[in-house]
Design an enzyme around this catalytic site. Structure first.
Site, PDB file in Angstrom:
ATOM      1  N   SER A  64     -12.473 -38.987  78.689  1.00 48.19           N
ATOM      2  CA  SER A  64     -11.318 -38.817  77.773  1.00 48.19           C
ATOM      3  C   SER A  64     -11.162 -38.819  76.171  1.00 48.19           C
ATOM      4  CB  SER A  64     -10.590 -40.119  77.789  1.00 48.19           C
ATOM      5  OG  SER A  64      -9.889 -40.297  77.517  1.00 48.19           O
ATOM      6  N   HIS A  65     -11.360 -40.275  76.037  1.00 44.73           N
ATOM      7  CA  HIS A  65     -11.292 -40.571  74.292  1.00 44.73           C
ATOM      8  C   HIS A  65     -12.244 -40.483  73.937  1.00 44.73           C
ATOM      9  CE1 HIS A  65     -10.085 -43.795  76.557  1.00 44.73           C
ATOM     10  NE2 HIS A  65     -10.461 -44.432  75.629  1.00 44.73           N
ATOM     11  N   ASP A  74      -4.321 -36.355  77.749  1.00 47.53           N
ATOM     12  CA  ASP A  74      -3.858 -37.061  78.123  1.00 47.53           C
ATOM     13  C   ASP A  74      -3.542 -37.914  77.380  1.00 47.53           C
ATOM     14  OD1 ASP A  74      -5.810 -38.225  78.156  1.00 47.53           O
ATOM     15  OD2 ASP A  74      -5.591 -38.660  80.108  1.00 47.53           O
ATOM     16  N   ARG A  75      -4.450 -37.818  76.874  1.00 45.60           N
ATOM     17  CA  ARG A  75      -2.891 -39.303  75.607  1.00 45.60           C
ATOM     18  C   ARG A  75      -2.955 -38.371  74.246  1.00 45.60           C
ATOM     19  NH1 ARG A  75      -7.571 -44.175  74.280  1.00 45.60           N
ATOM     20  NH2 ARG A  75      -7.352 -44.718  76.686  1.00 45.60           N
ATOM     21  N   ASP A 129      -9.407 -35.202  76.868  1.00 42.92           N
ATOM     22  CA  ASP A 129      -8.731 -34.595  77.246  1.00 42.92           C
ATOM     23  C   ASP A 129      -7.770 -33.879  78.244  1.00 42.92           C
ATOM     24  OD1 ASP A 129      -8.738 -37.004  77.654  1.00 42.92           O
ATOM     25  OD2 ASP A 129      -8.665 -37.338  80.478  1.00 42.92           O
ATOM     26  N   ASP A 176      -5.902 -36.487  73.084  1.00 48.03           N
ATOM     27  CA  ASP A 176      -7.265 -36.751  72.830  1.00 48.03           C
ATOM     28  C   ASP A 176      -8.379 -36.018  73.670  1.00 48.03           C
ATOM     29  OD1 ASP A 176      -6.475 -36.517  75.824  1.00 48.03           O
ATOM     30  OD2 ASP A 176      -7.851 -38.658  75.429  1.00 48.03           O
ATOM     31  N   LYS A 196      -0.932 -38.603  82.904  1.00 50.67           N
ATOM     32  CA  LYS A 196      -0.240 -38.821  81.756  1.00 50.67           C
ATOM     33  C   LYS A 196      -0.812 -37.185  81.180  1.00 50.67           C
ATOM     34  CE  LYS A 196      -3.944 -42.049  80.223  1.00 50.67           C
ATOM     35  NZ  LYS A 196      -4.861 -42.517  80.659  1.00 50.67           N
TER      36      LYS A 196
HETATM   37  C1  G1P Z   1      -8.526 -47.785  78.120  1.00 51.02           C
HETATM   38  C2  G1P Z   1      -7.051 -47.876  78.596  1.00 51.02           C
HETATM   39  C3  G1P Z   1      -6.371 -47.490  79.770  1.00 51.02           C
HETATM   40  C4  G1P Z   1      -6.779 -46.218  80.199  1.00 51.02           C
HETATM   41  C5  G1P Z   1      -7.917 -45.483  79.814  1.00 51.02           C
HETATM   42  C6  G1P Z   1      -8.242 -44.561  80.272  1.00 51.02           C
HETATM   43  O1  G1P Z   1      -8.992 -48.236  79.521  1.00 51.02           O
HETATM   44  O2  G1P Z   1      -7.403 -49.171  77.783  1.00 51.02           O
HETATM   45  O3  G1P Z   1      -4.771 -47.844  79.688  1.00 51.02           O
HETATM   46  O4  G1P Z   1      -5.732 -46.380  81.658  1.00 51.02           O
HETATM   47  O5  G1P Z   1      -8.312 -45.848  79.561  1.00 51.02           O
HETATM   48  O6  G1P Z   1      -7.040 -43.367  79.425  1.00 51.02           O
HETATM   49  P1  G1P Z   1     -10.140 -49.542  79.173  1.00 51.02           P
HETATM   50  O7  G1P Z   1     -11.041 -49.080  78.524  1.00 51.02           O
HETATM   51  O8  G1P Z   1      -8.729 -50.706  78.915  1.00 51.02           O
HETATM   52  O9  G1P Z   1     -10.471 -50.431  80.970  1.00 51.02           O
HETATM   53 ZN    ZN Z   2      -7.568 -38.806  77.841  1.00 52.01          ZN
END
Ligand code: G1P
Ligand code: ZN
Length: 543
Positions: free
Chosen positions: A113-114, A281-282, A279, A277, A376
């Site tokens: 992801s990010h 989804d954000r 991948d 982000d 998302k």
């Molecule tokens: C974080 C975000 C959560 C999201 C997840 C994946 O998880 O807070 O809302 O679903 O990334 O993108 P966390 O690191 O808080 O467990």
């Molecule tokens: Zn992501």
């Protein structure tokens, strides 16, 4: 070509977190690490012989290598066909779209992801079920249990599959179809939003800037904004996906998307800015010199949903993760539709969407989406905003301020303390729990504590219970503080503090959130003893 059965030793740390298994690239590169986890997935999901799988990742470092391993393991584990994005790349929402559209048994998505990428960055893997959504906790627990016992894995001895040209090849008896990662997704977006109205908006001088952060959405954004909606080529920046995201941190927020923020807060700023982000989804939504919090974005989308053709019949309900502000709840109440509060992580929304209980879902962590897929979806949120703007023809800021005037403002902020010593961070959570009895009813400054708890969720569809999902302190005036440990980090612990207050008085809506929440921030630090316990005097990131 023959199937090789390779003996292996289980690892003890392959527990999926908030969104799949995330580790350093170097961990995944270790002997058998990836293979063990993939075999544990295949052993747990009981796919019928000949089933079809979707496969793709966000293109980060190690994506290509991992795709080849997974293809050869799928072939050796009885899959009949794999749909793989060209070059092994699919954004997370596009993967969800492909699973649903082609009705595959499920999919494997490679992404952290990010989180930063590159040889020293992070890598990740998760399984999505046939509804296109992240596997439920029941499934991820089964995968984890299997990973602690796995003693061998199966892999086909075969040369690598060519993935850069569209078309079909075979791997043993398994078919591998390389698909266009963009077209199906862009078609889906076009079926939901009024592209003609948005094209008109853009043709009329409305200026947009989309920052793909050198991550997976670049080609999607180019196809949608430039080719299909007629935006000038320069409106999509950092559009070339790079395995290390150009050295950046591909998280669309005010800290990590600062280049875009500077453009939107600078002279001659465009009307609208957005970013996505690693991948895809954000999303982050910006107006001219104006930031829309993700919690407000969900609420505004819900309140204006019928302006988009795909939602013109209205929405069935809304779900938000527990730490997300209650702004959406107020809209749900006004619309007389249900609003669900789930634990953090998109996997908790799937059952609600499958059961038709909700249409829109959102998280404060820059995640917004709907039942068009089961992830998302960053570009979806951007297009929803553009559709709203194309109809309402008002600046972003005015739309949000009008929303606050009508519903009141849920002033909101999250403070993250990243890379903490794990034991100290867990100590903060233990300390907070030990204070529950003393806190209940206590008066702190001008606030009175109404109650505190550790959030627990019972899924209304399958009855499964998820405990320990975050500590909540509620105050009698409706404000609250939430403490949670992250389940996505790969280094030490990350502690998140979520702060929320409700402001009905529109003469106070202009206040900066950090100013409006200053008392609550001070109380959060005092009650948790955080600074002393983790030896930090400020958060790493404020959103
Ligand atoms: C974080 C975000 C959560 C999201 C997840 C994946 O998880 O807070 O809302 O679903 O990334 O993108 P966390 O690191 O808080 O467990
Ligand atoms: Zn992501």
């Amino acid at each position: 070509m023959s199937i090789r059965t390779v003996p292996t030793q289980p690892f003890t740390d392959q527990k999926p977190g908030t969104s799949g298994l995330r580790k350093k690239v170097t961990v995944f590169q270790g002997p058998h690490y990836l293979e063990n986890f993939v075999q544990s997935i295949f052993d747990s999901i009981a796919a019928p012989q000949g089933a079809t799988l979707a496969l793709g990742g966000d293109g980060r470092y190690y994506n290509r290598e991992a795709i080849q391993v997974i293809l050869k393991m799928a072939a050796a584990n009885g899959f009949g066909k794999v749909l793989v994005g060209r070059g092994g790349i699919l954004s997370t929402p596009a993967a969800s779209c492909v699973i649903r559209k082609y009705q595959t048994f499920g999919g494997i998505i490679l992404s952290a992801s990010h989180n930063p990428g590159g040889p020293d960055g992070d890598f990740g893997i998760k399984f999505n079920s046939s509804n296109g959504g992240p596997a439920t906790e029941t499934v991820t627990e089964a995968i984890f249990a299997r990973s602690k016992a796995v003693s061998e894995y199966r892999i086909l001895d075969a040369p690598d599959v060519a993935l850069d040209a569209l078309g079909e090849t075979t791997l043993g008896v398994m078919r591998v179809q390389v698909i266009d990662p963009v077209r199906d997704y862009a078609d889906l977006m076009e079926s939901l939003f009024d592209f003609a109205a948005i094209r008109n908006l853009l043709a009329g001088g409305f200026r947009l800037k989309f920052d793909a952060m050198h991550a997976v959405t670049g080609p999607y954004a180019r196809e949608i904004f430039i080719n299909r909606l007629g935006a000038p080529a320069g409106d999509v920046i950092k559009a070339v996906p790079l395995p290390d995201f150009g050295g950046g941190h591909p998280d669309p927020n005010l800290t990590y998307a600062h280049d875009l923020v500077e453009v939107l807060y600078g002279d001659n700023a465009p009307d609208f800015g957005a970013a996505s982000d690693g991948d895809g989804d954000r999303n982050m939504i910006l107006g001219r010199k104006f930031f829309v919090t993700p919690s407000d974005s969900l609420a505004v989308i819900a309140a204006n949903a019928t302006l988009a053709p795909g939602y013109k019949k209205g929405i069935a309900g809304i779900a938000r993760s527990m730490p997300t502000s209650a702004a959406a709840d107020r809209v749900a109440q006004a619309l007389n539709i249900p609003c669900f509060e789930t634990p953090t992580g998109w996997k908790f929304f799937g059952n609600l969407m499958d059961a038709g209980k909700v249409t829109l879902c959102g998280e404060e962590s820059f995640g917004t989406g709907s039942d068009h897929v089961r992830e998302k979806d960053g570009l979806w949120a951007v297009l929803f905003w553009l559709n709203i703007l194309a109809v309402r023809r008002q600046p972003v800021e005015n739309i949000v301020r009008e929303h606050w005037a009508k519903y009141g403002r849920n002033v909101y902020s999250r403070h993250d303390y990243e890379g903490l010593p794990t034991e100290a961070a867990q100590g903060v959570m233990r300390h907070l729990k030990s204070c529950f009895d003393d806190l209940a009813g206590a008066r702190i400054e001008k606030y009175t504590v109404k109650c505190c708890d550790d959030f627990s969720y019972t899924d209304p569809v399958d009855g499964s219970v998820s405990k320990g999902q975050g500590i909540r302190i509620f105050f009698t005036d409706g404000s609250r503080i939430v403490f949670r440990l992250s389940g996505t980090g790969t280094e030490g612990a990350t502690l998140r503090i979520y702060l929320e207050a409700y402001e009905a008085d529109s003469s106070r809506h202009h206040l900066d959130a950090q100013v409006a929440l200053a008392d609550l921030i001070r109380i959060a630090l005092q009650v948790s003893e955080l600074e002393l316990r983790v030896m930090r005097d400020k958060p790493t990131v404020i959103t």
